[in-house]
Write a protein that holds these residues in place. Structure first.
Motif, short mmCIF file in Angstrom:
data_model
loop_
_atom_site.label_atom_id
_atom_site.label_comp_id
_atom_site.label_asym_id
_atom_site.label_seq_id
_atom_site.Cartn_x
_atom_site.Cartn_y
_atom_site.Cartn_z
N MET A 170 0.83 -1.18 0.00
CA MET A 170 0.00 0.00 0.00
C MET A 170 0.88 1.25 0.00
N VAL A 171 0.54 2.20 -0.84
CA VAL A 171 1.29 3.45 -0.91
C VAL A 171 0.77 4.36 0.19
N ASN A 172 1.67 4.83 1.06
CA ASN A 172 1.24 5.73 2.11
C ASN A 172 2.10 6.98 2.21
N ARG A 173 3.02 7.15 1.29
CA ARG A 173 3.87 8.33 1.29
C ARG A 173 3.96 8.85 -0.14
N SER A 174 3.54 10.10 -0.32
CA SER A 174 3.60 10.69 -1.65
C SER A 174 4.98 11.26 -1.92
N ILE A 175 5.51 10.96 -3.08
CA ILE A 175 6.77 11.58 -3.50
C ILE A 175 6.50 12.67 -4.52
N HIS A 176 5.23 12.93 -4.77
CA HIS A 176 4.83 13.86 -5.82
C HIS A 176 4.22 15.15 -5.30
N THR A 177 3.96 15.23 -4.01
CA THR A 177 3.37 16.43 -3.43
C THR A 177 4.20 16.86 -2.22
N ALA A 178 3.98 18.08 -1.76
CA ALA A 178 4.75 18.62 -0.65
C ALA A 178 4.46 17.90 0.66
N ILE A 179 3.26 17.37 0.80
CA ILE A 179 2.92 16.67 2.04
C ILE A 179 2.41 15.27 1.75
N ASP A 180 2.50 14.43 2.74
CA ASP A 180 1.96 13.08 2.69
C ASP A 180 0.44 13.19 2.85
N PRO A 181 -0.34 12.45 2.07
CA PRO A 181 -1.79 12.53 2.21
C PRO A 181 -2.27 12.26 3.65
N ALA A 182 -1.60 11.37 4.34
CA ALA A 182 -2.01 11.06 5.72
C ALA A 182 -1.77 12.23 6.66
N GLN A 183 -0.93 13.18 6.27
CA GLN A 183 -0.63 14.33 7.11
C GLN A 183 -1.51 15.54 6.80
N ALA A 184 -2.33 15.46 5.75
CA ALA A 184 -3.20 16.59 5.39
C ALA A 184 -4.25 16.78 6.48
N THR A 185 -4.40 18.05 6.90
CA THR A 185 -5.37 18.34 7.96
C THR A 185 -6.40 19.37 7.53
N THR A 186 -6.21 19.97 6.37
CA THR A 186 -7.17 20.97 5.89
C THR A 186 -7.54 20.68 4.45
N MET A 187 -8.70 21.15 4.05
CA MET A 187 -9.12 21.00 2.65
C MET A 187 -8.21 21.81 1.73
N ALA A 188 -7.66 22.90 2.21
CA ALA A 188 -6.72 23.69 1.39
C ALA A 188 -5.49 22.85 1.04
N GLU A 189 -4.98 22.09 2.00
CA GLU A 189 -3.83 21.22 1.74
C GLU A 189 -4.20 20.12 0.74
N VAL A 190 -5.37 19.54 0.93
CA VAL A 190 -5.84 18.49 0.02
C VAL A 190 -5.98 19.04 -1.39
N ARG A 191 -6.64 20.18 -1.53
CA ARG A 191 -6.87 20.76 -2.86
C ARG A 191 -5.58 21.20 -3.53
N THR A 192 -4.67 21.79 -2.78
CA THR A 192 -3.37 22.20 -3.34
C THR A 192 -2.61 20.98 -3.84
#
Length: 150
Positions: free
Chosen positions: A1-23
């Motif tokens: 299972m992929v749990n760490r993104s190498i393509h975005t500034a943050i790991d999806p599991a660390q996103a806490t706001t919709m702004a982070e998700v959308r960015t």
């Protein structure tokens, strides 16, 4: 299972706001479109290289691509039904793009517009790529289920 993104500034599991998700989704979309553009340049190369228009649609290659993306979907925890649908549509659009480019290079120009023939492709698409989907009935439950190739 992929749990760490190498393509975005943050790991999806660390996103806490919709702004982070959308960015992050916007960043990924830009990367995906860039890669699709590079893929399309290879489709154009195929139109230049193939000797005959009839060679543009190669069902063996369609099946091969679908098998490979379904295998990759398994490896990265991506729904296989979704990857199959996305790639079936991408393949049909790529074949159309290749046909238009082949015709243009051969001097059979359709005004260089893919939308001139897109209606025909949409009508034929279901019979071309979707042939691998089958309805089956579960012997124990009696329920119908759809079987996908991957």
């Amino acid at each position: 299972m992929v749990n760490r993104s190498i393509h975005t500034a943050i790991d999806p599991a660390q996103a806490t706001t919709m702004a982070e998700v959308r960015t992050s989704i916007d960043d990924l979309d830009r990367q995906i479109v860039t890669l699709l553009g590079e893929r399309m340049r290879f489709i154009e190369a195929a139109a230049r290289i193939k000797p005959q228009r009839g060679a543009v649609r190669d069902q063996w290659r369609v099946d091969d691509v679908l098998t490979k993306v379904c295998e990759t979907a398994d490896q990265v925890n991506f729904p296989k039904k979704l990857v199959h649908k996305l790639y079936a549509d991408l393949i049909e659009a790529s074949i159309l793009h290749e046909l238009v480019n082949f015709d243009h290079l051969a001097g059979n120009n359709l005004n260089g517009r893919e939308d001139d023939v897109v209606v025909v492709v949409e009508e034929k698409k279901a019979s071309k790529v979707k042939t691998v989907e089958k309805e089956t009935v579960d012997a124990e439950s009696g329920k119908e289920e759809t079987t996908w190739p991957c």
